[in-house]
Design a protein around this motif. Structure first.
Motif, PDB file in Angstrom:
ATOM      1  N   PRO A  39      -9.290  16.008   1.708  1.00 16.39           N
ATOM      2  CA  PRO A  39      -8.461  17.142   1.310  1.00 16.39           C
ATOM      3  C   PRO A  39      -7.163  17.209   2.102  1.00 16.39           C
ATOM      4  CG  PRO A  39     -10.511  17.890   2.315  1.00 16.39           C
ATOM      5  CD  PRO A  39     -10.569  16.408   2.272  1.00 16.39           C
ATOM      6  N   ILE A  40      -6.095  17.493   1.393  1.00 20.09           N
ATOM      7  CA  ILE A  40      -4.783  17.650   2.030  1.00 20.09           C
ATOM      8  C   ILE A  40      -4.658  19.073   2.569  1.00 20.09           C
ATOM      9  CG2 ILE A  40      -2.304  17.694   1.595  1.00 20.09           C
ATOM     10  CD1 ILE A  40      -2.828  15.401  -0.393  1.00 20.09           C
ATOM     11  N   ALA A  41      -5.158  20.037   1.796  1.00 13.06           N
ATOM     12  CA  ALA A  41      -5.134  21.440   2.223  1.00 13.06           C
ATOM     13  C   ALA A  41      -6.408  22.117   1.748  1.00 13.06           C
ATOM     14  CB  ALA A  41      -3.922  22.152   1.645  1.00 13.06           C
ATOM     15  N   GLN A  42      -6.932  23.017   2.575  1.00 14.22           N
ATOM     16  CA  GLN A  42      -8.121  23.773   2.208  1.00 14.22           C
ATOM     17  C   GLN A  42      -7.863  25.257   2.412  1.00 14.22           C
ATOM     18  OE1 GLN A  42     -11.274  21.937   4.636  1.00 14.22           O
ATOM     19  NE2 GLN A  42     -12.220  21.388   2.696  1.00 14.22           N
ATOM     20  N   ASN A  43      -8.516  26.059   1.603  1.00  7.75           N
ATOM     21  CA  ASN A  43      -8.436  27.505   1.737  1.00  7.75           C
ATOM     22  C   ASN A  43      -9.733  27.975   2.385  1.00  7.75           C
ATOM     23  OD1 ASN A  43      -7.995  30.214   1.506  1.00  7.75           O
ATOM     24  ND2 ASN A  43      -7.660  30.208  -0.693  1.00  7.75           N
ATOM     25  N   ARG A  44      -9.720  28.086   3.712  1.00 12.47           N
ATOM     26  CA  ARG A  44     -10.938  28.438   4.434  1.00 12.47           C
ATOM     27  C   ARG A  44     -11.326  29.905   4.237  1.00 12.47           C
ATOM     28  NH1 ARG A  44      -8.767  24.675   8.587  1.00 12.47           N
ATOM     29  NH2 ARG A  44     -10.097  22.850   8.408  1.00 12.47           N
ATOM     30  N   LYS A  45     -10.349  30.740   3.953  1.00 17.65           N
ATOM     31  CA  LYS A  45     -10.633  32.166   3.768  1.00 17.65           C
ATOM     32  C   LYS A  45     -11.352  32.446   2.449  1.00 17.65           C
ATOM     33  CE  LYS A  45      -9.144  35.432   5.752  1.00 17.65           C
ATOM     34  NZ  LYS A  45      -9.810  36.359   6.639  1.00 17.65           N
ATOM     35  N   ALA A  46     -11.275  31.508   1.510  1.00 13.25           N
ATOM     36  CA  ALA A  46     -11.864  31.748   0.195  1.00 13.25           C
ATOM     37  C   ALA A  46     -13.373  31.961   0.290  1.00 13.25           C
ATOM     38  CB  ALA A  46     -11.555  30.588  -0.745  1.00 13.25           C
ATOM     39  N   SER A  47     -14.070  31.121   1.052  1.00 15.72           N
ATOM     40  CA  SER A  47     -15.521  31.278   1.148  1.00 15.72           C
ATOM     41  C   SER A  47     -15.884  32.503   1.988  1.00 15.72           C
ATOM     42  CB  SER A  47     -16.151  30.025   1.734  1.00 15.72           C
ATOM     43  OG  SER A  47     -15.665  29.801   3.039  1.00 15.72           O
ATOM     44  N   HIS A  48     -14.962  32.964   2.807  1.00 13.13           N
ATOM     45  CA  HIS A  48     -15.202  34.174   3.594  1.00 13.13           C
ATOM     46  C   HIS A  48     -15.018  35.425   2.751  1.00 13.13           C
ATOM     47  CE1 HIS A  48     -14.064  37.368   6.516  1.00 13.13           C
ATOM     48  NE2 HIS A  48     -15.079  36.853   7.169  1.00 13.13           N
ATOM     49  N   ASP A  49     -14.061  35.400   1.835  1.00 13.24           N
ATOM     50  CA  ASP A  49     -13.734  36.587   1.052  1.00 13.24           C
ATOM     51  C   ASP A  49     -14.420  36.652  -0.309  1.00 13.24           C
ATOM     52  OD1 ASP A  49     -12.078  37.423   3.088  1.00 13.24           O
ATOM     53  OD2 ASP A  49     -10.268  36.587   2.179  1.00 13.24           O
ATOM     54  N   TYR A  50     -14.948  35.519  -0.811  1.00 11.05           N
ATOM     55  CA  TYR A  50     -15.508  35.470  -2.162  1.00 11.05           C
ATOM     56  C   TYR A  50     -16.826  34.713  -2.197  1.00 11.05           C
ATOM     57  CZ  TYR A  50     -10.757  36.691  -3.599  1.00 11.05           C
ATOM     58  OH  TYR A  50      -9.550  37.313  -3.757  1.00 11.05           O
ATOM     59  N   PHE A  51     -17.700  35.113  -3.121  1.00  8.55           N
ATOM     60  CA  PHE A  51     -18.852  34.300  -3.499  1.00  8.55           C
ATOM     61  C   PHE A  51     -18.332  33.370  -4.590  1.00  8.55           C
ATOM     62  CE2 PHE A  51     -21.098  38.303  -2.312  1.00  8.55           C
ATOM     63  CZ  PHE A  51     -21.848  37.798  -1.269  1.00  8.55           C
ATOM     64  N   ILE A  52     -18.280  32.076  -4.349  1.00  6.97           N
ATOM     65  CA  ILE A  52     -17.770  31.125  -5.340  1.00  6.97           C
ATOM     66  C   ILE A  52     -18.901  30.773  -6.294  1.00  6.97           C
ATOM     67  CG2 ILE A  52     -16.670  28.889  -5.696  1.00  6.97           C
ATOM     68  CD1 ILE A  52     -14.940  30.933  -4.167  1.00  6.97           C
ATOM     69  N   GLU A  53     -18.717  31.106  -7.580  1.00  9.64           N
ATOM     70  CA  GLU A  53     -19.777  30.892  -8.566  1.00  9.64           C
ATOM     71  C   GLU A  53     -19.594  29.604  -9.354  1.00  9.64           C
ATOM     72  OE1 GLU A  53     -20.190  34.436 -10.868  1.00  9.64           O
ATOM     73  OE2 GLU A  53     -20.718  35.631  -9.105  1.00  9.64           O
ATOM     74  N   GLU A  54     -18.361  29.274  -9.722  1.00  9.40           N
ATOM     75  CA  GLU A  54     -18.089  28.044 -10.471  1.00  9.40           C
ATOM     76  C   GLU A  54     -16.821  27.417  -9.923  1.00  9.40           C
ATOM     77  OE1 GLU A  54     -18.135  28.136 -14.798  1.00  9.40           O
ATOM     78  OE2 GLU A  54     -19.082  30.099 -14.707  1.00  9.40           O
ATOM     79  N   THR A  55     -16.730  26.084 -10.039  1.00  8.97           N
ATOM     80  CA  THR A  55     -15.514  25.398  -9.612  1.00  8.97           C
ATOM     81  C   THR A  55     -14.984  24.540 -10.752  1.00  8.97           C
ATOM     82  OG1 THR A  55     -16.734  23.531  -8.693  1.00  8.97           O
ATOM     83  CG2 THR A  55     -16.168  25.321  -7.177  1.00  8.97           C
ATOM     84  N   TYR A  56     -13.679  24.374 -10.779  1.00 14.96           N
ATOM     85  CA  TYR A  56     -12.998  23.559 -11.780  1.00 14.96           C
ATOM     86  C   TYR A  56     -11.952  22.706 -11.081  1.00 14.96           C
ATOM     87  CZ  TYR A  56     -14.886  26.992 -15.058  1.00 14.96           C
ATOM     88  OH  TYR A  56     -15.727  27.810 -15.763  1.00 14.96           O
ATOM     89  N   GLU A  57     -11.782  21.481 -11.573  1.00  7.04           N
ATOM     90  CA  GLU A  57     -10.726  20.617 -11.063  1.00  7.04           C
ATOM     91  C   GLU A  57      -9.554  20.686 -12.033  1.00  7.04           C
ATOM     92  OE1 GLU A  57     -10.888  16.295  -9.258  1.00  7.04           O
ATOM     93  OE2 GLU A  57     -10.883  16.210 -11.447  1.00  7.04           O
ATOM     94  N   ALA A  58      -8.365  20.929 -11.488  1.00  2.08           N
ATOM     95  CA  ALA A  58      -7.176  21.062 -12.333  1.00  2.08           C
ATOM     96  C   ALA A  58      -6.044  20.220 -11.770  1.00  2.08           C
ATOM     97  CB  ALA A  58      -6.735  22.527 -12.398  1.00  2.08           C
ATOM     98  N   GLY A  59      -5.235  19.689 -12.670  1.00  2.00           N
ATOM     99  CA  GLY A  59      -4.018  19.013 -12.259  1.00  2.00           C
ATOM    100  C   GLY A  59      -2.918  20.047 -12.071  1.00  2.00           C
ATOM    101  N   ILE A  60      -1.837  19.649 -11.410  1.00  2.00           N
ATOM    102  CA  ILE A  60      -0.727  20.560 -11.160  1.00  2.00           C
ATOM    103  C   ILE A  60       0.550  19.918 -11.680  1.00  2.00           C
ATOM    104  CG2 ILE A  60       0.444  21.952  -9.419  1.00  2.00           C
ATOM    105  CD1 ILE A  60      -1.783  21.208  -7.493  1.00  2.00           C
TER     106      ILE A  60
END
Length: 154
Positions: free
Chosen positions: A8-29
């Motif tokens: 990973p180039i960048a990670q959002n560490r606060k996401a797992s602290h602030d949210y229950f992650i139920e589903e993940t999707y891979e997207a292009g930018i």
């Protein structure tokens, strides 16, 4: 065909602290030329970023990609909103789910896969303060157990 995730180039560490992650999707930018160069150099932050669905398109807002040093006049706006590349049925599903109270789409991780910048986004349900405290207690207990097991091995 093997599925391998790049570092990973960048990670959002606060996401797992602030949210229950139920589903993940891979997207292009959708990026400009100087943006991908800054991403490859690792000069990106997902700290305040979030995903919104605007006019039927998923867009990441507030993702900070630093300007490229050699970019001169072709440089980009660091926090502009960028379109995410998802299938129509995924966008429709996400749009339906975020209409419910407490759900949000949060970026989790940015990485390069097969030469393309990809972002892992997650459908998260907001945590309450007591949930966050409980998670911290669980993490601390696991750390204490691991430390005790390590000392027993010595």
């Amino acid at each position: 065909m093997s599925k391998k995730h790049e570092k990973p180039i960048a990670q959002n560490r606060k996401a797992s602290h602030d949210y229950f992650i139920e589903e993940t999707y891979e997207a292009g930018i959708v990026l400009k030329g100087t943006e991908i160069k800054s991403i490859r150099a690792g000069r990106v932050s997902l700290k305040d970023a979030h995903v919104r669905i605007i006019n039927g398109e998923a867009q990441i807002i507030n993702m900070h990609i630093a300007t490229y040093e050699q970019g001169n006049r072709f440089n980009h706006e660091p926090t502009r909103s960028r379109k995410l590349l998802l299938h129509r049925n995924e966008i429709d599903k996400l749009f339906g789910l975020i209409q419910q109270k407490g759900y949000a789409i949060v970026p989790l991780r940015l990485y390069i896969k097969n030469g393309f910048a990809k972002i892992l986004i997650g459908l998260g349900k907001g945590k309450k303060q007591y949930d966050k405290r409980e998670d911290l207690k669980q993490k601390q207990m696991k750390r204490d157990i691991d430390r005790a097991m390590k000392e027993m091995d010595r």
